[in-house]
Design a protein around this motif. Structure first.
Motif, PDB file in Angstrom:
ATOM      1  N   UNK A 120      -5.096  -0.837   0.092  1.00 57.22           N
ATOM      2  CA  UNK A 120      -4.956   0.146   1.279  1.00 57.22           C
ATOM      3  C   UNK A 120      -5.335  -0.763   2.463  1.00 57.22           C
ATOM      4  N   UNK A 121      -5.021  -0.586   3.702  1.00 58.82           N
ATOM      5  CA  UNK A 121      -3.998   0.581   4.072  1.00 58.82           C
ATOM      6  C   UNK A 121      -2.507   0.304   3.895  1.00 58.82           C
ATOM      7  N   UNK A 122      -1.729   1.274   4.213  1.00 59.52           N
ATOM      8  CA  UNK A 122      -0.435   0.985   4.083  1.00 59.52           C
ATOM      9  C   UNK A 122       0.049   0.293   5.337  1.00 59.52           C
ATOM     10  N   UNK A 161       0.846  -1.124   0.070  1.00 61.30           N
ATOM     11  CA  UNK A 161       0.143  -0.098   0.037  1.00 61.30           C
ATOM     12  C   UNK A 161       0.892   1.245  -0.011  1.00 61.30           C
ATOM     13  N   UNK A 162       0.141   2.476   0.190  1.00 60.53           N
ATOM     14  CA  UNK A 162       0.963   3.595   0.339  1.00 60.53           C
ATOM     15  C   UNK A 162       0.191   4.585   0.957  1.00 60.53           C
ATOM     16  N   UNK A 182       8.277  -2.192  -2.833  1.00 61.15           N
ATOM     17  CA  UNK A 182       7.347  -1.524  -2.071  1.00 61.15           C
ATOM     18  C   UNK A 182       6.527  -0.283  -2.616  1.00 61.15           C
ATOM     19  N   UNK A 183       5.520   0.240  -2.623  1.00 54.97           N
ATOM     20  CA  UNK A 183       4.865   1.162  -3.328  1.00 54.97           C
ATOM     21  C   UNK A 183       5.493   2.388  -2.944  1.00 54.97           C
ATOM     22  N   UNK A 184       6.032   2.549  -1.775  1.00 54.69           N
ATOM     23  CA  UNK A 184       6.564   3.766  -1.290  1.00 54.69           C
ATOM     24  C   UNK A 184       7.548   3.484  -0.275  1.00 54.69           C
ATOM     25  N   UNK A 223      -4.229   9.356  -8.806  1.00 58.57           N
ATOM     26  CA  UNK A 223      -3.982   8.656 -10.128  1.00 58.57           C
ATOM     27  C   UNK A 223      -3.775   7.395  -9.956  1.00 58.57           C
ATOM     28  N   UNK A 224      -3.142   7.172  -8.613  1.00 61.61           N
ATOM     29  CA  UNK A 224      -2.342   5.948  -8.486  1.00 61.61           C
ATOM     30  C   UNK A 224      -3.505   4.710  -8.020  1.00 61.61           C
TER      31      UNK A 224
END
Length: 496
Positions: free
Chosen positions: A238-240, A223-224, A268-270, A230-231
């Motif tokens: 979700x959630x991160x 998640x992020x 990882x997304x972030x 836009x993502x």
């Protein structure tokens, strides 16, 4: 394709195997094995001693016979085929695999003698109705939490009861009977689920280099925390969630040994937002592991630059998305051009001078202004230091189901014109790579379209799947179909 030499292939005695799963990635081996998805699913699906999963990839050759990589088994010889789709354009490859395997395309035409077909992945989680007439089941969400239950259930069921058993498991839906708001499965605690330590990896000369196919893949989070409008990934998963530092340290020690490498690809997304990332990078440096980071946010990465420098990494990837602060805020990305320029200055001071930048065109109705702001930002970055090398990736915006920008339908002809403008830049320190707007338009049709597209997609696949095949199938009116049937019909609007 020539079978690659690999380590950690799972082999089971033929006498023990009572159920066979074909794990299908509808793209090439190089694309499939450069990510975590296949490594993870292959590991999870082989946890039952009496069930074997073998990998199947797509080949662009027109006369290929799809077979499993492990034992060259044709698709029709499996009890179950599980497709994972990461990119919209791979949907045509998925159909092509069935056509080349002589498996009836429509689920209503398949008798008991054919394998059951399941499709999942982020593309399907976002838009599960697209191939509703082809697949027996869609799986929505993340697989880890229900993987053991799934394997036990399909092993215990008889062939005649297999569909009923799968239909009772969380996350699996018959696509022709989807509820209004189907609920995806989300892995609750990453620390508690099974993770592959002995990952499949090629044994070739390239092993000595930092190839995308090599190394140990370490997923630190899912998640992020930012939720850019836009993502898709930031919305549907979700959630991160984060893995604990001590868990990751154990994975590194055991996984690199089992995968015979000292090189780690952080996933990882972030990734730069991982709470314990400084401690994790320090651990890897102290133990002489090599590592690479994916795209990072500049507002999260300032404190990491010294650690990245100490690793010897000379290149960084960031995603400004646009060159305009206000537009960036409007799409949910609260990073300023000043922060971006400060990040570049600090990076160059530390000896990092190669950068990859991701931009998106079509995030507003004023695409000319977007391209102008990108050119201005690139010019300001270039003047920071003459040694800066910039690799620019420009992608036309593709609206996605489930996201807040799903109703923004960009003009791809205008995007193409503005890309031509940007490509006129002439600089030895700058390279530009562009995703063709004509294919982005097709992606938008696939992202937002529904079951009414199935027959057309089959026709495209039968004709080879080229852009000419798309034009022919849509009577040379792709843009008209996109604008009238997708953008203006309103059929997808309000979909959650």
């Amino acid at each position: 394709m020539r079978n690659p030499k690999e380590i950690n292939i799972i082999k089971k005695p033929a006498s023990a195997v009572q159920f066979r799963i074909g794990l299908v990635y509808p793209n090439t081996y190089q694309v499939g094995m450069s990510g975590l998805t296949i490594k993870l699913l292959y590991h999870l699906l082989n946890q039952h001693e009496n069930i074997v999963a073998e990998r199947i990839f797509y080949s662009p050759k027109s006369n290929f016979l799809p077979c499993s990589l492990e034992n060259q088994k044709p698709l029709r010889k499996f009890d179950l085929l599980m497709f994972t789709v990461q990119f919209e354009l791979d949907l045509i490859n998925a159909i092509n695999l069935l056509l080349h395997s002589k498996i009836p395309i429509y689920s209503k035409d398949r008798s008991i003698g054919f394998p059951l077909l399941i499709i999942g992945g982020p593309v399907i989680t976002a838009n599960p109705v697209l191939l509703s007439q082809i697949f027996d089941f869609v799986f929505l969400g993340e697989f880890e939490d229900i993987s053991s239950k799934f394997l036990d259930s399909i092993f215990q069921s008889k062939v005649s009861g297999l569909e009923e058993m799968i239909n009772s498991i969380e996350g699996f839906y018959k696509p022709l009977n989807l509820p209004t708001n189907p609920v995806p499965v989300i892995t609750k605690d990453l620390d508690l689920v099974n993770y592959p330590l002995s990952q499949i990896s090629p044994i070739e000369e390239e092993k000595k280099r930092k190839s995308a196919l090599n190394g140990y893949f370490l997923q630190v989070s899912r998640g992020c925390p930012h939720g850019c409008h836009f993502c898709l990934i930031g919305q549907i998963f979700r959630p991160h969630r984060e893995r604990s530092l001590h868990i990751l340290q154990e994975y590194i020690k055991a996984g690199t040994k089992a995968t015979q490498t000292d090189f780690i690809s952080l996933i990882g997304s972030s990734t730069a937002d991982y709470t314990k990332l400084p401690e994790l990078l320090s651990f890897m440096l102290d133990n002489q592991y090599k590592f690479t980071l994916p795209s990072i946010r500049v507002d999260s990465a300032f404190s990491l630059l010294n650690l990245i420098k100490d690793s010897g990494q000379k290149s960084l990837t960031i995603a400004p998305e646009t060159g305009n602060d206000e537009l960036r805020r409007n799409i949910g990305k609260r990073i300023s051009n000043q922060e971006i320029k400060s990040f570049f200055k600090e990076s160059v001071n530390l000896g990092i001078n190669q950068f990859k930048l991701y931009f998106i065109l079509g995030l507003s109705q004023d695409i000319n202004s977007e391209s102008t702001s990108i050119l201005e930002l690139l010019n300001e970055i270039s003047t920071i230091n003459q040694k800066i090398m910039l690799n620019i990736s420009i992608t036309p915006f593709v609206p996605k189901q489930k996201t807040r920008l799903r109703e923004l339908c960009p003009n791809y002809e205008e995007i193409n014109s503005q890309i031509s403008r940007i490509k006129k830049i002439r600089s030895k320190n700058l390279k530009i790579k562009v995703f063709p707007p004509r294919w982005a338009e097709i992606q938008a049709i696939l992202s937002l379209g529904g079951g009414e597209l199935t027959n057309k997609l089959i026709e495209v696949a039968r004709d080879g799947g080229s852009y000419q095949s798309w034009k022919k199938t849509f009577n040379n009116a792709l843009t008209s179909y996109y604008q009238n049937e997708i953008c203006n019909s309103g059929s997808y609007r309000g979909s959650e």
